[in-house]
Write a protein that holds these residues in place. Structure first.
Motif, PDB file in Angstrom:
ATOM      1  N   ILE B  30      42.802  31.505  44.244  1.00 36.00           N
ATOM      2  CA  ILE B  30      42.928  31.121  43.129  1.00 36.00           C
ATOM      3  C   ILE B  30      41.404  30.593  42.390  1.00 36.00           C
ATOM      4  N   TYR B  31      40.983  31.194  41.741  1.00 37.26           N
ATOM      5  CA  TYR B  31      39.546  31.044  41.237  1.00 37.26           C
ATOM      6  C   TYR B  31      40.078  30.539  39.729  1.00 37.26           C
ATOM      7  N   ASP B  33      39.550  31.498  36.661  1.00 35.90           N
ATOM      8  CA  ASP B  33      40.023  32.379  35.700  1.00 35.90           C
ATOM      9  C   ASP B  33      41.495  33.114  36.060  1.00 35.90           C
ATOM     10  N   ASP B  34      41.837  32.614  37.389  1.00 45.21           N
ATOM     11  CA  ASP B  34      43.338  33.027  37.749  1.00 45.21           C
ATOM     12  C   ASP B  34      44.485  31.941  37.345  1.00 45.21           C
ATOM     13  N   LYS B  36      46.724  30.044  34.962  1.00 44.01           N
ATOM     14  CA  LYS B  36      47.511  30.173  33.834  1.00 44.01           C
ATOM     15  C   LYS B  36      48.472  29.067  33.580  1.00 44.01           C
TER      16      LYS B  36
ATOM     17  N   ARG D  29      44.684  41.934  35.460  1.00 48.41           N
ATOM     18  CA  ARG D  29      45.007  40.407  35.795  1.00 48.41           C
ATOM     19  C   ARG D  29      46.127  39.678  34.887  1.00 48.41           C
ATOM     20  N   THR D  35      45.643  38.541  40.939  1.00 46.92           N
ATOM     21  CA  THR D  35      44.450  37.841  41.102  1.00 46.92           C
ATOM     22  C   THR D  35      43.108  38.353  41.746  1.00 46.92           C
ATOM     23  N   PHE D 103      34.069  35.909  46.115  1.00 49.42           N
ATOM     24  CA  PHE D 103      34.347  36.717  44.771  1.00 49.42           C
ATOM     25  C   PHE D 103      34.209  37.993  44.656  1.00 49.42           C
TER      26      PHE D 103
END
Lengths: 281, 777, 154, 158
Positions: B30-31, B33-34, B36, D29, D35, D103
């Motif tokens: 989980i970065y 932008d992931d 929510k 996404r 993800t 990444f």
């Protein structure tokens, strides 16, 4: 990096597509490798987008009667890996293999690329050296022109509103011809700082035919017929390539000045010719 | 109770594949932008397209009228909040008030002017486009030398000379050294502005909880705890009500060693709209508004005797700071001064820094932060001196290295080099390269008209940042080790690794120390509510400082475990092995789970012992560490095109003891790639009006796979006495050693044409012009 | 970015000069120009829609003529800004008699900003030169038409 | 005007109403809730968003979701076996330390799978050129090249 809203159409047939775009108000999506980034940057703001990606009749590669016919929606990967292209126009396959990267080659199409007419695109050099013809159609016209007439200026082609590229027609290269596409890629974008496509035929140890197409150097791709003639009349490669690009405008940017581009065109034309000669039988 | 326990092999020193990787390889990590959250809004920032301009008006109404828009904020809304922090202090430093959003002027392209908040990122982008800002463009200056010339536009109107600070440092008697000199070599050397380009851009999610008046801030950062203190300060909220969580971080390289306007802005917005809000930087914003690195114009002078003895070094350093100070901006060039003597026995050095404001985004720490510039300078100067003296550059270096018997070595810049054997990596690199044969090959190539070059650079770096006296917010690091009631081990580190692999290296250390399997250890980091406290990961300090804190925490915990173990086994002393306490005399053992259960149930405690098995250690390093090494690069320059081909790349690095060779190799390779990027391709270019011309990855070239040579990486090992593991740190070594080695190699290739120096990046056209002009730039 | 070049326009120098001062002619020749409205002495507000292959953008700005030295030279300043960026061009145009008409030489400085500068660097110079060329092509065409009309009137 | 699209991602069918301008990466996404595909640039350079469409790699940030209507997609989430066993390419990246911050990794792994499918025994140069569309800022690529070679040699799996 979000495009503006637009309406999207995905016609299933060429006839349907041509009817849709007849007004000239539509932007054509033909792979989208240039268009989509421009839309994301909001440099392109089309309101109506017609996607040609679902028209099977635009996607073919076939040889008949000494002409290799390539449908406009053939991807760079299709062209790079096609047995027919490799057999009949290996120069085109070689140039296709230099475009962008694997992902771009999987999505980008030859019709989309040439219609966009980026001055640093790879295909035009090969298309000029191959003396390719380009078939252009609209709802009520059908014409075929030389590649040399097609590329008018940077981002400017002979396409009129409502017209699309239907097909490329390349004469089959003779057995024994040598070919080579030499490219200096921009280290960031991968676009051609200079790209040189050559074809040669040998006879009696001499160059009997030479074709040189150059992209990236100037605002539009060009064939250097003076160098071609010099080579065909026996001038040695180093000398014949000395004047390449003379009189042509040369692009200049942060990475390479016009002078350097012109110099690179000459150096790489000579190198491409030497490679092509070793490949010629 | 088992009666025999075999002693397991130690894990430290082994190439262990990483424990981080399964989640990264499967796309489940989980970065930022992931993340929510229910009701989450998205922010889009309106930025200045001008390098310098007065803001005449802002009309937010067209944006507010658009669908989904919750709010639009401008400078007036945040004027009373604190400033983007600068933690560095220097005598007389001018610190412009760095508002979260521009007030009446913009100072660089990308300067945030307004923020639009909407229910969805598409709607936010549409609305941001609708904000109308009227600017009156002003003259800008983007070149630091032009900025300090007479008549230059003032970046900040209050400081007409554009000088943010001057800094003078002197050691020994440089004037006398230059009077004694038989040879003086002078050169202007630049280290161009670079863009860090972490592949994941920055991002923030802020979540306000009105019931608790608390705020959770998710940030892609290298420094969660400092972020918490500094953002709390900007917002004026109690620090204990702010929690910073660092999710997976997609690279930092120093660019996330900072507190930017956006963290505080999103916190402010979340509170104002009472909804969670997310902002993720676009790549163009990343280029325009995240710090850049380097940006030096350095004037070096080197004084020496004809026999090659180096006497003194002078440096005038003009540092392009950009328009503001970010967290450490003014401190970065001072690191260059500290390292300017390199590995050499200079007694006399003088440095003068002029820190200059320009209409560009601020510079700050980028991989190496000040040391690559210093090393590039001194290593180029030494090569120029060698040429001047007609001496082999190897011989000149060997002659001037600090000797093995001189450590700890006090430098003329006030440092104390911890340990070293500077000749060792150089000799290893030469042996590996076959140096004499290479020179013979080069002589032959030159006869044939080919331009072959052999470049050597040796480097020293200042790592394990670093004693608290040297760092504004403290230079210690902390670790907590817990043995859970189940016997499993949890490590909490204040270092905040983001790709370096400490979840693995720290697990190796803990497993060895406690005698448990590596799979029994979990390493946790990056959450201020979970991790006791910390400084962060930067300056090659993760293992060298964070690891040392862990070492001592483990020692303390081991002592406690032994007490419980001895009590339970009814013996004097036990050893820890195989996940158990073992009485070596009887061979009897008791598992950690049993020891832990006893420690937590606390029915019976050893004398003077508290319940539980938790230990926390804050470790203050006594000194920096000083890794070093030698890189050797063989190049060939294409005479016709100026293109450079790297034929061989040999890196011999000494980073002290190595915990995981696989990971160290990865650090070296990645570091070399960034050094090579600077040497050959990368450069942030602003035009005179402040337009960033390299505004996307389509124009700013970072290395691709096929640009990279095969790196022949090996090591020498000189343990550091600074920490108990003897490690020195390796995160920046590759970057520091690379660029001078490459440039020395290309200059060596072009030496027959009379070329003496070339500034980076060595683009083919630049080289071609030099060749065409017979070696003149 | 410095740009220089020269183009030949049919007809004598005086007429070429007059054409270049005529807002109607300028509006007709400037690529994408949708109109010039006089806002002052030798100063006009400009609306422009630039379209170049896929790229398009609206600009609003100004055109100003200064340092008039008929029929030899004058300065032309064009500036425009829009969502995709801003452009400012300032050039000296020098007219001299040439074989087949009038040679118009320009020496100018073009500044580009915003998105087009940040992402279009690779193509800005090429494009600028192409647009200038289009301007002169149209100007030459306008001059020819004018000459044809004049001849017809003779 | 929204359109209904139906596509298969990692063997599962999704049907959604989307705006034509919705980029495939955002669909994956934000709508499909994945993800793995990442956004690293906007200009089709970095390749962090790489997914397979019809078995071929594409950059999902340079494609609209509507273009993927009716297609079969694979993202990194669909590469390992259903029981969690890693694919040989993933395993090789793990063994060879072919990733640091991770990444770029999902896109990189998919590009490697595509590369090896077309060329099971690539040379170093073929590997490096084959990965032109995937940037990595951490590894210097050397361990990635090692991983590809290991996967090609069948040394990925344990």
């Amino acid at each position: 990096m979000i495009p503006q809203p637009f309406d999207y159409y995905a016609p299933a047939t060429l006839r349907e597509a041509l009817a849709m775009i007849a007004s000239g108000e539509h932007k054509i999506l033909a792979g989208g490798m240039s268009l989509v980034p421009l839309m994301k940057l909001r440099l392109a703001l089309p309101e109506h987008v017609v996607d040609l990606g679902r028209i099977p009749e635009l996607n073919y590669i076939a040889e008949s009667g000494g002409v290799l016919r390539i449908g406009a929606m053939s991807t760079h990967h299709d062209i790079e890996s096609s047995a027919a292209v490799r057999a009949h126009c290996p120069l085109l396959a070689e140039a296709a293999g230099h475009i962008g990267d694997a992902q771009v080659r999987n999505m980008g199409t030859i019709g989309g690329s040439i219609a966009h007419a980026d001055p640093s695109a790879d295909y035009p050099a090969a298309l000029l050296a191959l003396e390719t013809k380009i078939r252009i159609v609209s709802a009520n016209s059908d014409r075929t022109i030389d590649a040399a007439e097609f590329f008018v200026d940077a981002f400017t082609t002979a396409l009129e509103p409502g017209e699309i590229v239907l097909e490329l027609q390349a004469p089959v290269e003779d057995q024994g011809e040598g070919y080579c596409y030499e490219k200096v890629p921009h280290p960031a974008s991968g676009f051609a700082v200079v790209g040189v496509a050559v074809r040669v035929k040998k006879a009696g140890g001499k160059i009997a035919m030479a074709r040189i197409g150059i992209t990236g150097m100037g605002p539009r791709p060009f064939r250097d017929s003076m160098a071609e003639k010099m080579l065909e009349s026996g001038t040695e490669i180093g000398q014949a390539t000395q004047s390449i690009g003379q009189g042509e405008e040369a692009n200049s940017d942060l990475y390479a000045s016009g002078d350097y581009r012109r110099h690179l065109a000459r150096v790489h034309a000579a190198r491409a010719l030497r490679t092509a000669l070793t490949r010629a039988s | 109770m088992a009666t025999t326990v075999s002693k397991p092999d130690l894990l430290v020193g082994k190439s262990i594949r990483r424990r981080e990787d399964p989640r990264l390889l499967t796309g489940t990590a989980i970065y930022l932008d992931d993340i929510k959250m229910p009701g989450m809004h998205h922010a889009c920032i309106v930025r200045s397209p001008h390098g310098a301009a007065r803001i005449k008006s802002i009309n937010t109404k067209p944006a507010l009228d658009r669908p989904g828009v919750a709010a639009v904020f401008t400078g007036a809304d945040i004027a009373s909040l604190g400033a983007v922090p600068c933690a560095a202090s220097l005598p007389g430093l001018r610190v412009p008030h760095h508002h979260l959003l521009a007030q009446d002027r913009v100072y660089y392209q990308g300067h945030p002017v307004a923020v639009v908040v909407a229910t969805d990122r598409y709607l936010a982008a549409d609305a941001a486009d609708a904000v109308e800002v009227e600017y009156e463009p002003l003259p800008a200056v983007t070149d630091p030398e032009k900025a300090i010339a007479a008549g230059a536009p003032a970046v900040h109107p209050e400081w007409a000379d554009n000088i943010a600070f001057t800094f003078h440092q002197e050691g020994g008697d440089t004037a006398q050294a230059f009077r004694d000199a038989e040879v003086i070599v002078k050169q202007r050397i630049t280290s161009q502005r670079l863009i860090p380009v972490a592949l994941e851009t920055r991002g923030v999610v802020a979540d306000w909880r009105p019931g608790e008046k608390s705020l959770t801030l998710f940030s892609s950062t290298q420094i969660p705890h400092l972020m918490r203190s500094l953002v709390a300060g900007i917002l004026g909220m109690p620090e204990n009500l702010l929690r910073v969580i660092t999710p997976e971080v997609g690279g930092g390289f120093g660019s996330k060693l900072n507190v930017y306007a956006e963290e505080a802005l999103m916190a402010f917005i979340a509170k104002r709209i009472n909804k969670p809000v997310k902002w993720v930087e676009s790549r163009r914003e990343n280029f325009q508004a995240t710090i850049h690195g380097r940006g030096h114009v350095d004037y070096f002078e080197l004084a020496a005797k004809r026999d090659g003895t180096m006497l003194g070094l002078k440096l005038k350093l003009i540092a392009d700071l950009g328009a503001y100070h970010q967290l450490l901006t003014p401190a970065i060039p001072t690191l260059s001064v500290l390292m300017m003597p390199g590995l050499y026995r200079f007694k006399n050095v003088t440095a003068d820094i002029v820190g200059v404001f320009t209409n560009c985004v601020p510079t700050d720490a980028y991989r190496g932060a000040g040391r690559p510039e210093a090393t590039h300078g001194i290593e180029r100067m030494v090569d120029m001196l060698a040429r001047e003296l007609n001496m082999d550059p190897v011989e000149l270096r060997l002659k001037n290295f600090v000797g093995n018997d001189e450590f700890p070595f006090p430098t003329a810049t006030g440092l104390s080099y911890d340990s070293g054997n500077y000749a060792a990596p150089l000799k290893q690199a030469l042996a590996q390269a076959g140096y004499p044969e290479l020179r013979t090959e080069q002589a032959q190539a030159r006869k044939e008209g080919r331009l072959m070059g052999i470049g050597i650079a040796t480097y020293g770096e200042i790592c394990a940042l670093g004693p608290s006296a040297a760092l504004p917010a403290g230079g210690w690091e902390s670790a907590t080790v817990k043995i859970e009631p189940s016997g499993k081990v949890t490590v909490m580190t204040g270092a905040s690794p983001h790709g370096q692999g400490e979840e693995t290296t720290f697990a190796q250390m803990a497993a060895d120390a406690l005698g448990v399997g590596i799979d029994d250890v979990l390493v946790v980091h990056g959450d201020t509510a979970v991790v006791q406290y910390g400084i962060g990961t930067f300056g090659s300090r993760g293992t060298a400082v964070g690891g040392a804190a862990l070492f001592y925490a483990l020692e303390e915990l081991k002592a406690k475990v032994r007490k419980f173990g001895a009590m339970m086994l009814d013996t004097d002393s036990v050893t820890l092995s195989g996940g158990a306490c073992v009485d070596e005399k009887t061979g009897k053992s008791i598992s950690f789970a049993e020891v832990a259960a006893a420690a937590y149930h606390a029915k019976k405690l050893p004398p003077n012992t508290e319940p539980g098995l938790v230990s926390t250690h804050f470790w203050e390093p006594p000194n920096f560490t000083f890794p070093f090494g030698a890189h050797l690069v063989v190049t060939e320059v294409d005479r016709e095109t100026g293109n450079i081909e790297i034929k061989r790349y040999i890196a011999v690095d000494d980073c002290g003891k190595i915990i995981n060779p696989l990971l160290v190799a990865g650090q070296v390779h990645g570091g070399v790639a960034q050094g090579l990027g600077q040497a050959l391709w990368e450069q942030a270019v602003y035009d005179d009006t402040g337009q960033l011309l390299t505004g996307e990855l389509t124009d700013y070239a970072i290395p691709k796979a096929h640009f990279m040579p095969w790196i022949e990486s090996s090591h020498t090992c000189t343990p550091s006495p600074v920490n108990p593991m003897g490690v020195k740190g390796v995160g920046e070594a590759g970057t520091i050693g690379c660029s001078p080695a490459v440039v020395n190699s290309v200059v060596d290739a072009l030496a027959p044409l009379g070329v003496r120096h070339i500034d980076m990046p060595l683009t083919p056209e630049k080289i071609w012009k030099m060749i065409a002009q017979g070696g003149q730039a | 970015m410095k740009l220089t070049g020269s183009y030949t326009v049919p007809g004598p120098r005086e007429r070429a000069y007059a054409l270049l001062q005529d807002p109607a002619v300028l509006a007709q020749c400037m690529p994408g120009c949708e109109g010039l409205d006089r806002i002052g002495e030798n100063e006009y507000a400009m609306r422009m829609k630039m379209t170049l292959a896929s790229i398009s953008g609206r600009f609003e700005g100004k055109v100003r003529i200064s340092d008039a030295n008929p029929p030899e030279s004058f300065r032309l300043m064009v500036e425009g800004s829009g969502k995709i960026g801003f452009v400012k061009g300032d050039g000296l145009l020098t007219l001299s008699p040439a074989h087949g008409g009038t040679s118009v030489r320009f020496e100018g400085d073009v500044q580009v900003g915003g998105t087009i500068a940040n992402v279009g660097q690779r193509l800005v110079e090429t494009t600028a030169r192409m647009l200038i060329k289009r301007f002169f092509d149209k100007l030459a065409a306008a001059a020819s038409v004018l000459r044809a009309t004049e001849s017809a009137a003779d | 005007m929204k359109r209904t699209i139906s596509l298969t991602i990692n063997g599962k069918t999704y049907t959604d109403e989307v705006e034509p301008r919705l980029l495939l990466i955002h669909y994956l996404r934000e709508v499909a809730g994945l993800t793995g595909p990442h956004i690293g640039c906007e200009t089709s350079i970095c390749g962090a968003c790489t997914v397979l469409v019809g078995g071929k790699t594409v950059k999902s940030c340079t494609m609209f979701a509507v273009q993927a209507d009716g297609r079969e997609l694979t993202t990194i989430e669909g590469v390992a076996a259903a029981d969690g066993k890693l694919d040989p390419v993933q395993e090789a990246f793990w063994n060879e330390h072919g990733l640091q911050c991770g990444f770029c990794t999902p896109g990189m792994v998919l590009s490697v799978k595509h590369l090896l499918a077309a060329n099971p025994n690539p040379t170093d140069q073929e590997i490096r050129h084959g990965l032109d569309g995937n940037l990595c800022r951490c590894t210097g690529y050397q361990h990635i090249v090692n991983a590809v070679k290991a996967a090609a040699a069948g040394k990925g799996g344990v």
